[in-house]
Design a protein around this motif. Structure first.
Motif, PDB file in Angstrom:
ATOM      1  N   LYS A 308      -4.135  -2.046  -2.795  1.00 41.02           N
ATOM      2  CA  LYS A 308      -4.176  -1.161  -2.052  1.00 41.02           C
ATOM      3  C   LYS A 308      -5.150  -1.812  -0.562  1.00 41.02           C
ATOM      4  CE  LYS A 308      -3.742   4.303   0.262  1.00 41.02           C
ATOM      5  NZ  LYS A 308      -3.970   5.494  -0.578  1.00 41.02           N
ATOM      6  N   LYS A 309      -6.460  -2.326  -0.852  1.00 41.34           N
ATOM      7  CA  LYS A 309      -7.038  -3.039  -0.100  1.00 41.34           C
ATOM      8  C   LYS A 309      -7.095  -4.064   0.324  1.00 41.34           C
ATOM      9  CE  LYS A 309     -11.089  -3.150  -2.237  1.00 41.34           C
ATOM     10  NZ  LYS A 309     -13.109  -3.016  -2.374  1.00 41.34           N
ATOM     11  N   LEU A 310      -6.838  -5.599  -0.564  1.00 41.40           N
ATOM     12  CA  LEU A 310      -6.582  -6.312  -0.869  1.00 41.40           C
ATOM     13  C   LEU A 310      -5.174  -6.757  -0.432  1.00 41.40           C
ATOM     14  CD1 LEU A 310      -8.414  -7.146  -3.985  1.00 41.40           C
ATOM     15  CD2 LEU A 310      -9.361  -7.069  -1.769  1.00 41.40           C
ATOM     16  N   PHE A 311      -4.290  -5.913  -0.573  1.00 37.89           N
ATOM     17  CA  PHE A 311      -3.193  -6.209   0.049  1.00 37.89           C
ATOM     18  C   PHE A 311      -2.509  -5.599   1.669  1.00 37.89           C
ATOM     19  CE2 PHE A 311      -0.599  -6.353  -4.285  1.00 37.89           C
ATOM     20  CZ  PHE A 311      -0.923  -7.340  -4.474  1.00 37.89           C
ATOM     21  N   PHE A 312      -3.509  -4.816   2.598  1.00 33.20           N
ATOM     22  CA  PHE A 312      -2.496  -4.507   3.413  1.00 33.20           C
ATOM     23  C   PHE A 312      -4.123  -3.516   4.326  1.00 33.20           C
ATOM     24  CE2 PHE A 312      -0.001  -2.287  -0.309  1.00 33.20           C
ATOM     25  CZ  PHE A 312       0.940  -3.057   0.504  1.00 33.20           C
ATOM     26  N   LYS A 313      -3.413  -4.152   5.603  1.00 36.75           N
ATOM     27  CA  LYS A 313      -4.644  -3.725   6.642  1.00 36.75           C
ATOM     28  C   LYS A 313      -3.673  -2.930   7.710  1.00 36.75           C
ATOM     29  CE  LYS A 313      -8.087  -6.098   9.886  1.00 36.75           C
ATOM     30  NZ  LYS A 313      -9.535  -5.682   8.744  1.00 36.75           N
ATOM     31  N   ASP A 314      -5.209  -1.794   8.019  1.00 36.63           N
ATOM     32  CA  ASP A 314      -4.305  -1.076   9.050  1.00 36.63           C
ATOM     33  C   ASP A 314      -4.232  -1.877  10.672  1.00 36.63           C
ATOM     34  OD1 ASP A 314      -4.256   1.495   8.262  1.00 36.63           O
ATOM     35  OD2 ASP A 314      -6.223   1.514   7.935  1.00 36.63           O
ATOM     36  N   PHE A 315      -3.296  -2.584  11.402  1.00 40.83           N
ATOM     37  CA  PHE A 315      -2.962  -2.923  12.652  1.00 40.83           C
ATOM     38  C   PHE A 315      -2.085  -2.237  13.313  1.00 40.83           C
ATOM     39  CE2 PHE A 315      -0.993  -6.308  15.320  1.00 40.83           C
ATOM     40  CZ  PHE A 315      -2.224  -7.429  15.437  1.00 40.83           C
ATOM     41  N   ASN A 316      -2.854  -1.614  14.813  1.00 47.68           N
ATOM     42  CA  ASN A 316      -2.663  -0.693  15.524  1.00 47.68           C
ATOM     43  C   ASN A 316      -1.532   0.461  14.656  1.00 47.68           C
ATOM     44  OD1 ASN A 316      -3.090  -2.682  17.787  1.00 47.68           O
ATOM     45  ND2 ASN A 316      -0.464  -3.445  17.615  1.00 47.68           N
ATOM     46  N   SER A 317      -0.206   0.382  14.969  1.00 51.11           N
ATOM     47  CA  SER A 317       0.642   1.732  13.919  1.00 51.11           C
ATOM     48  C   SER A 317       1.212   1.789  12.717  1.00 51.11           C
ATOM     49  CB  SER A 317       0.488   2.923  15.048  1.00 51.11           C
ATOM     50  OG  SER A 317       2.230   1.748  15.604  1.00 51.11           O
ATOM     51  N   PHE A 318       0.519   0.539  12.407  1.00 48.34           N
ATOM     52  CA  PHE A 318       1.095  -0.004  11.178  1.00 48.34           C
ATOM     53  C   PHE A 318       0.237  -0.620   9.868  1.00 48.34           C
ATOM     54  CE2 PHE A 318       4.406  -1.408  14.167  1.00 48.34           C
ATOM     55  CZ  PHE A 318       5.691  -0.830  14.023  1.00 48.34           C
ATOM     56  N   LYS A 319       0.535  -0.088   8.829  1.00 50.47           N
ATOM     57  CA  LYS A 319       0.006  -0.961   7.692  1.00 50.47           C
ATOM     58  C   LYS A 319       0.563  -2.499   7.771  1.00 50.47           C
ATOM     59  CE  LYS A 319      -2.280   2.741   5.629  1.00 50.47           C
ATOM     60  NZ  LYS A 319      -3.606   2.289   6.586  1.00 50.47           N
ATOM     61  N   ILE A 320      -0.527  -3.766   8.177  1.00 48.93           N
ATOM     62  CA  ILE A 320       0.387  -4.642   7.775  1.00 48.93           C
ATOM     63  C   ILE A 320      -0.127  -5.212   6.483  1.00 48.93           C
ATOM     64  CG2 ILE A 320       0.213  -5.309  10.193  1.00 48.93           C
ATOM     65  CD1 ILE A 320      -2.709  -7.164   9.876  1.00 48.93           C
ATOM     66  N   PHE A 321       0.714  -6.257   6.323  1.00 49.65           N
ATOM     67  CA  PHE A 321       0.553  -7.406   4.715  1.00 49.65           C
ATOM     68  C   PHE A 321      -0.622  -7.736   4.757  1.00 49.65           C
ATOM     69  CE2 PHE A 321       1.861 -10.370   0.995  1.00 49.65           C
ATOM     70  CZ  PHE A 321       1.425  -9.692  -0.175  1.00 49.65           C
ATOM     71  N   ILE A 322      -2.223  -8.720   3.766  1.00 52.95           N
ATOM     72  CA  ILE A 322      -2.493  -9.779   3.612  1.00 52.95           C
ATOM     73  C   ILE A 322      -2.711  -9.906   2.951  1.00 52.95           C
ATOM     74  CG2 ILE A 322      -3.699  -8.812   5.795  1.00 52.95           C
ATOM     75  CD1 ILE A 322      -6.045  -7.302   4.596  1.00 52.95           C
ATOM     76  N   GLY A 323      -2.109  -9.814   1.792  1.00 56.94           N
ATOM     77  CA  GLY A 323      -2.155 -10.553   0.099  1.00 56.94           C
ATOM     78  C   GLY A 323      -1.631 -11.664  -0.119  1.00 56.94           C
ATOM     79  N   SER A 324      -1.335 -12.354   0.722  1.00 60.44           N
ATOM     80  CA  SER A 324      -0.689 -13.520   0.468  1.00 60.44           C
ATOM     81  C   SER A 324      -1.494 -14.469  -0.291  1.00 60.44           C
ATOM     82  CB  SER A 324      -0.216 -14.271   2.016  1.00 60.44           C
ATOM     83  OG  SER A 324       0.919 -13.682   2.721  1.00 60.44           O
ATOM     84  N   THR A 325      -0.722 -15.828  -1.478  1.00 64.48           N
ATOM     85  CA  THR A 325      -1.699 -16.063  -2.472  1.00 64.48           C
ATOM     86  C   THR A 325      -0.970 -17.492  -2.570  1.00 64.48           C
ATOM     87  OG1 THR A 325      -0.143 -15.377  -3.953  1.00 64.48           O
ATOM     88  CG2 THR A 325      -1.975 -14.194  -3.371  1.00 64.48           C
ATOM     89  N   SER A 326      -0.080 -17.608  -1.595  1.00 67.25           N
ATOM     90  CA  SER A 326       0.703 -19.238  -1.292  1.00 67.25           C
ATOM     91  C   SER A 326      -0.296 -20.130  -0.832  1.00 67.25           C
ATOM     92  CB  SER A 326       1.777 -19.132  -1.321  1.00 67.25           C
ATOM     93  OG  SER A 326       2.579 -20.353  -0.053  1.00 67.25           O
ATOM     94  N   PHE A 327       0.044 -21.256  -1.051  1.00 69.41           N
ATOM     95  CA  PHE A 327      -1.352 -22.606  -0.790  1.00 69.41           C
ATOM     96  C   PHE A 327      -0.623 -22.426   0.738  1.00 69.41           C
ATOM     97  CE2 PHE A 327       3.442 -23.564  -0.457  1.00 69.41           C
ATOM     98  CZ  PHE A 327       3.562 -25.230   0.061  1.00 69.41           C
ATOM     99  N   SER A 328       0.387 -21.872   1.973  1.00 65.89           N
ATOM    100  CA  SER A 328       0.705 -21.968   3.164  1.00 65.89           C
ATOM    101  C   SER A 328      -0.251 -21.131   4.150  1.00 65.89           C
ATOM    102  CB  SER A 328       2.131 -21.865   3.211  1.00 65.89           C
ATOM    103  OG  SER A 328       2.756 -20.925   3.172  1.00 65.89           O
ATOM    104  N   GLY A 329      -0.729 -19.804   3.240  1.00 66.97           N
ATOM    105  CA  GLY A 329      -0.924 -18.695   4.394  1.00 66.97           C
ATOM    106  C   GLY A 329       0.539 -17.527   3.386  1.00 66.97           C
ATOM    107  N   GLY A 330       1.742 -17.974   3.773  1.00 65.13           N
ATOM    108  CA  GLY A 330       2.496 -17.046   3.592  1.00 65.13           C
ATOM    109  C   GLY A 330       2.236 -16.486   1.736  1.00 65.13           C
ATOM    110  N   PRO A 331       3.096 -15.683   1.934  1.00 61.16           N
ATOM    111  CA  PRO A 331       4.160 -14.665   0.372  1.00 61.16           C
ATOM    112  C   PRO A 331       3.963 -15.311  -0.653  1.00 61.16           C
ATOM    113  CG  PRO A 331       4.955 -13.371   2.998  1.00 61.16           C
ATOM    114  CD  PRO A 331       4.085 -15.017   2.859  1.00 61.16           C
TER     115      PRO A 331
END
Length: 457
Positions: A308-331
């Motif tokens: 819940k905290k490692l995958f997501f973050k509050d940003f403006n009015s949304f929950k955004i996904f921050i749990g990427s583990t790929s070499f490129s920084g993407g999902p």
């Protein structure tokens, strides 16, 4: 030189991306003729072979993302907005599909390598390198055809697969050849044939995670057999992988920075779970360049679940996904141990082995929850256990490019049907199980060039 000419033609007819043109121009300055030249083509991870996964349309059309309704009417590309709203007619409105273009571009590269490497007769000292190149090219071709099939083909039905439409199966680098659409059976037959040969050529584990391996072959076959609803075969493949690699990352050990927009990405190169690293792009209609999660999805995580905290973050009015583990920084759109644990759990549950299924899922949850939280699940009811497993897939594999595949296969069997709903301009829009819109149309530029039979919508 002939092969490079074909590659140049493909650029002109299948891509509107300036960066694509630039990359191909650079690569065409060198004619590959050595084993290491062909390995270099496959190792172009950041620009070509391990990025821009063909999962964008499915991710948009599934139920993970949220798009601001006030902005939606003016968002572009138009076909992404149409996919989000499950538009039935003229989805592309003349635009092209990166999913199609980049998938077939990687297939072209794979075909170029497969043809070229066959002309080299390796000595004993070169045999391992030669085998790795050919095996890797076969894997990349299979993986890309599999991803494309999840977007542009119907769900596999064993009784009808010989009459269902498959993909145009290009196995040579000559793009001037007119290749009709295959049957769906032929599509999966080629995918599995390529994987079977690749398995004989590849090392058990790769030297770097962007390269294929035997473990990656079995992981892909497990995903395929799950999609084909051949659960005994999927379980066999999973066990083949987990017999060599089964370590899960304990999320209690992950440093947490509440100000970070990438909590897991710094671990990409050392994450023990990753089997094959493959990344992709965030859809353009996610205007901030990050996935905005559907609030109903976020609500599936209970307190004490570290995701819940490692995958997501509050940003403006949304929950955004921050749990990427790929070499490129993407999902991560490749393969990892967590997905295989979930496949094993589902296959065991379907076979009635509920204790084994719960052991699999509880092993995963143990590494995802805070130490003081009771994470274990217990039940002797098969339906309950299956529901828990499917929900755990949603929580663990969020934004991994798999939700669309899950919706398609689960709706096909109708034991766990899912109807999706959203509103736009005060209108309720629904997509019911087995709706024809679960198959995207072939992009119009591909139809114009190849003369392919179009999918029914």
């Amino acid at each position: 030189m002939k092969t490079l000419l074909y590659a140049a033609v493909l650029i002109l007819v299948s891509s509107c991306s300036g960066s694509f043109l630039e990359v191909k121009t650079d690569q065409s300055l060198v004619i590959p003729y050595r084993i290491e030249d062909y390995q270099a083509i496959l190792d172009d991870a950041f620009r070509t072979m391990n990025t821009k996964a063909s999962i964008v349309l499915g991710t948009i059309a599934a139920d993970e993302i949220q798009v601001d309704e006030e902005q939606l009417a003016n968002l572009t590309p138009v076909h992404q907005r149409n996919a989000y709203l499950w538009k039935k007619e003229d989805l592309f409105e003349g635009e092209q599909s990166d999913d199609w273009n980049f998938g077939y571009r990687r297939i072209l590269y794979a075909n170029q390598v497969i043809e070229g490497i066959q002309k080299i007769k390796p000595d004993n000292a070169q045999l391992d390198a030669w085998s790795n190149v050919r095996g890797s090219a076969l894997f990349f071709r299979a993986f890309n055809y599999y991803q494309l099939a999840q977007l542009f083909c119907e769900v596999y039905d064993e009784k009808n697969a010989k009459s269902q439409l498959g993909l145009p199966l290009r196995t040579e680098p000559d793009i001037t050849l007119k290749i009709p659409r295959s049957t769906l059976q032929q599509t999966y037959d080629l995918i599995l044939k390529d994987l079977n040969e690749a398995e004989e050529l590849l090392p058990i584990e790769p030297t770097i995670k962007q390269r294929p391996s035997r473990l990656a072959v079995s992981a892909l076959r497990a995903r395929i057999y799950l999609q084909l609803r051949k659960y005994d075969l999927a379980l066999t493949e999973v066990n083949a992988v987990l017999g060599h690699k089964n370590t899960l990352l304990d999320f209690n050990t992950v440093p947490f920075d509440p100000n970070s927009f990438a909590t897991l990405q710094p671990l990409a190169t050392v994450n023990p779970e990753i089997i094959f690293d493959f990344s992709g792009s965030i859809p353009e209609i996610q205007r901030i360049g990050l996935y905005c999660v559907n609030q109903r999805y976020f609500d599936k995580y209970q307190e004490g679940d570290l995701r819940k905290k490692l995958f997501f973050k509050d940003f403006n009015s949304f929950k955004i996904f921050i749990g990427s583990t790929s070499f490129s920084g993407g999902p991560l759109y490749g393969f990892a141990v967590d997905e295989l644990q979930l496949i094993a759990a589902e296959c065991e549950a379907r076979a009635g082995n509920l204790n084994k299924a719960l052991d699999r899922i509880n092993t995963l949850r143990k590494n995802r929850f805070e130490k003081h939280v009771d994470y274990e699940l217990h039940s002797s009811d098969k339906k309950v256990v299956m529901q828990w497993i499917l929900e755990e897939r949603q929580r663990e594999l969020v934004f991994r490019g798999l939700r669309w595949e899950d919706l398609r296969r689960l709706n096909k069997e109708m034991e766990y049907p899912i109807t999706l709903e959203k509103t736009f301009n005060s209108e309720l829009i629904r997509i019911v199980p087995n709706d024809p819109r679960y198959v995207f149309p072939i992009p119009p530029n591909a139809i114009a060039i190849g003369g392919y039979e179009q999918n029914s919508r």
